[in-house]
Scaffold this motif. Structure first.
Motif, short mmCIF file in Angstrom:
data_model
loop_
_atom_site.label_atom_id
_atom_site.label_comp_id
_atom_site.label_asym_id
_atom_site.label_seq_id
_atom_site.Cartn_x
_atom_site.Cartn_y
_atom_site.Cartn_z
N GLU A 139 -1.63 4.47 0.82
CA GLU A 139 -2.99 4.15 0.39
C GLU A 139 -3.66 3.33 1.49
OE1 GLU A 139 -5.30 1.85 -3.21
OE2 GLU A 139 -3.30 2.67 -3.58
N GLY A 140 -4.73 3.88 2.04
CA GLY A 140 -5.46 3.18 3.10
C GLY A 140 -6.30 2.05 2.55
N ASN A 141 -6.75 1.16 3.42
CA ASN A 141 -7.60 0.04 3.01
C ASN A 141 -8.94 0.51 2.46
OD1 ASN A 141 -5.64 -1.80 3.75
ND2 ASN A 141 -6.43 -2.03 5.81
N ASP A 142 -9.35 1.72 2.85
CA ASP A 142 -10.62 2.27 2.37
C ASP A 142 -10.46 3.04 1.06
OD1 ASP A 142 -9.18 4.39 3.31
OD2 ASP A 142 -10.78 5.21 4.57
N GLY A 143 -9.25 3.04 0.50
CA GLY A 143 -8.99 3.73 -0.76
C GLY A 143 -8.50 5.16 -0.60
N SER A 144 -8.44 5.65 0.63
CA SER A 144 -7.95 7.01 0.87
C SER A 144 -6.44 7.05 0.62
CB SER A 144 -8.27 7.45 2.29
OG SER A 144 -7.59 6.63 3.21
N ASN A 149 0.81 -1.22 0.00
CA ASN A 149 0.00 0.00 0.00
C ASN A 149 0.84 1.27 0.00
OD1 ASN A 149 -2.39 -1.47 0.06
ND2 ASN A 149 -2.48 -1.48 2.28
#
Length: 121
Positions: free
Chosen positions: A96-101, A40
């Protein structure tokens, strides 16, 4: 000035090569989990930048597999950094976060502390 920068850059790269740190050895399962987590992250850098070398050495020392992009030699990468991070400054870590942020982290010491905090103890 360009000649001085070129010579200093080559000296930095030579010293980095001569004194490459050893990687830490982990349990293969733990390393695989860490590699998945590091997928990520993307490091935007210049090859001979001393602060970028500092981050790359920390990545090597901690056996962290982070994608590395050269923002000096690749126009696409330079554009990504400028549009995403807001400034053409390296080193820069794209998170990149797991939520797409997506967030962007500058400063070599901050990047190293952040990545080392991601390593399970």
């Amino acid at each position: 000035m360009a000649i001085i920068r070129y010579i200093l850059g080559r000296i930095i790269l030579l010293l980095d090569w001569l004194f490459t740190p050893k990687s830490v050895k982990r349990d293969p399962e733990l390393q695989a989990q860490l590699d998945l987590k590091m997928a990520n992250y993307t490091l935007y850098q210049y090859l001979a930048c001393p602060f970028c070398v500092k981050v790359r050495r920390a990545l090597k020392r901690n056996s962290l597999l982070v994608e590395i992009r050269d923002a000096k030699r690749c126009e696409t990468t330079k554009k990504e950094l400028l549009e995403g991070g807001g400034k053409l400054k390296v080193p820069c870590l794209r998170i990149e976060g797991n939520d797409g942020s997506v967030s962007w982290l500058y400063q070599s010491s901050d990047i190293i502390h952040y990545l080392e905090a991601q390593i399970p103890r």
